[in-house]
Design a protein around this motif. Structure first.
Motif, PDB file in Angstrom:
ATOM      1  N   GLN A 136      24.814  21.611  59.363  1.00 51.88           N
ATOM      2  CA  GLN A 136      23.973  22.575  60.071  1.00 51.88           C
ATOM      3  C   GLN A 136      24.146  22.502  61.591  1.00 51.88           C
ATOM      4  O   GLN A 136      24.561  23.479  62.207  1.00 51.88           O
ATOM      5  N   GLN A 172      25.270  27.966  52.073  1.00 47.49           N
ATOM      6  CA  GLN A 172      24.333  27.982  53.186  1.00 47.49           C
ATOM      7  C   GLN A 172      23.057  27.218  52.840  1.00 47.49           C
ATOM      8  O   GLN A 172      22.614  27.214  51.688  1.00 47.49           O
ATOM      9  N   PRO A 173      22.445  26.562  53.823  1.00 42.37           N
ATOM     10  CA  PRO A 173      21.206  25.820  53.571  1.00 42.37           C
ATOM     11  C   PRO A 173      20.086  26.749  53.135  1.00 42.37           C
ATOM     12  O   PRO A 173      20.031  27.919  53.516  1.00 42.37           O
ATOM     13  N   LYS A 192      17.626  25.046  59.095  1.00 38.31           N
ATOM     14  CA  LYS A 192      17.846  26.267  58.322  1.00 38.31           C
ATOM     15  C   LYS A 192      17.467  26.089  56.859  1.00 38.31           C
ATOM     16  O   LYS A 192      17.418  27.062  56.108  1.00 38.31           O
ATOM     17  N   THR A 197      19.929  20.276  53.041  1.00 39.45           N
ATOM     18  CA  THR A 197      21.358  19.998  53.133  1.00 39.45           C
ATOM     19  C   THR A 197      22.085  20.478  51.882  1.00 39.45           C
ATOM     20  O   THR A 197      21.663  20.187  50.762  1.00 39.45           O
TER      21      THR A 197
END
Length: 257
Positions: free
Chosen positions: A161, A223-224, A215, A218
């Motif tokens: 991130q 994408q988170p 965001k 993990t």
């Protein structure tokens, strides 16, 4: 005439402001309550203060359990005032759950480290462990003293991130320090995010993450994303399972905020 009115208005305003300043007292902006509680600092900045919860100092891992089976004790190797990842035993996490906190943790990459990239002393501090395996929010641990890898995967990064502001790594074989301020996410009744998680990280005395808004959790791939949880979460340490020499930890304490 208009100029005269404007001038009169300005002068009057200045008069009233000056008069207000003259009638104000310094006591008006001084507060005596609530009185902050007294916390006795440690002898050094790395020693736990009086209100800290000691997660590890020496002797045992009584505050930790297996992430895969919380009914089982943590099975990493304890040697005096530090402990080391034991291969094949999986991640460990705290028995207690935490929401917002200040965390201090010291870690060391072994001097005889081998490998390169992500296979060079890989571990991590999960600031909130939300499930088995690597579920949660990871602050990366890695030998990044002289080891090229993707920058959002080096030591001091919020894994996949946020890149650290600087590389503050010490050489393998030297003890390194994370000091973390963690604000846990909160969720609405429908599971959507109410307030996102934030984190500040000081790495070996150097600011590397400055009140970052995360965001989501993990993820190694993709994408988170946030997953709702309540009642706090354990702090987790990762056994990465690679072929490099295992990481050691010591002097771990936390202050609830």
């Amino acid at each position: 005439m208009r100029k005269s009115i404007l001038l009169t208005t300005i002068l009057a305003g200045g008069f009233f402001m000056a008069n207000a300043q003259q009638t104000a007292k310094h006591e008006d902006t001084e507060f005596y309550e609530p009185v902050p509680p007294v916390v006795t600092p440690g002898k050094t900045n790395t020693d736990p203060p009086s209100d800290a919860i000691i997660l590890f100092s020496k002797g045992n891992l009584n505050q930790w359990v297996s992430t895969e089976d919380n009914s089982k004790p943590a099975d990493w190797t304890v040697e005096g005032d530090y402990f080391t990842v034991k291969k094949g035993t999986g991640n460990i996490e705290t028995k207690r759950k935490f929401s917002n906190y200040q965390l201090h943790v010291e870690w060391k990459i072994p001097t005889n480290i081998t490998g390169e990239g992500q296979l060079r002393g890989n571990s991590g501090v999960f600031l909130a462990s939300t499930g088995k395996g690597d579920a949660g929010y990871e602050l990366q641990i890695l030998d990044s003293y002289n080891n090229k890898t993707y920058v959002n995967g080096q030591a001091g990064s919020i894994y996949k991130q946020f890149i650290p502001l600087v590389n503050a790594n010490k050489k393998p074989g030297e003890w390194q320090t994370y000091d973390v301020i963690w604000q846990a996410p909160t969720f609405k009744t429908d599971g959507s995010v109410n307030t996102p998680a934030t984190v500040t990280v000081i790495f070996n005395g150097v600011l590397v993450q400055n009140h970052i808004v995360l965001k989501g959790e993990t993820l190694y791939v993709g994408q988170p994303v946030y997953k709702a949880y309540s009642g706090g979460a354990p702090i987790k340490l990762q056994a990465h399972g690679d072929k490099s020499e295992p990481i050691s930890y010591r002097n771990i304490w936390v202050r609830e905020l």
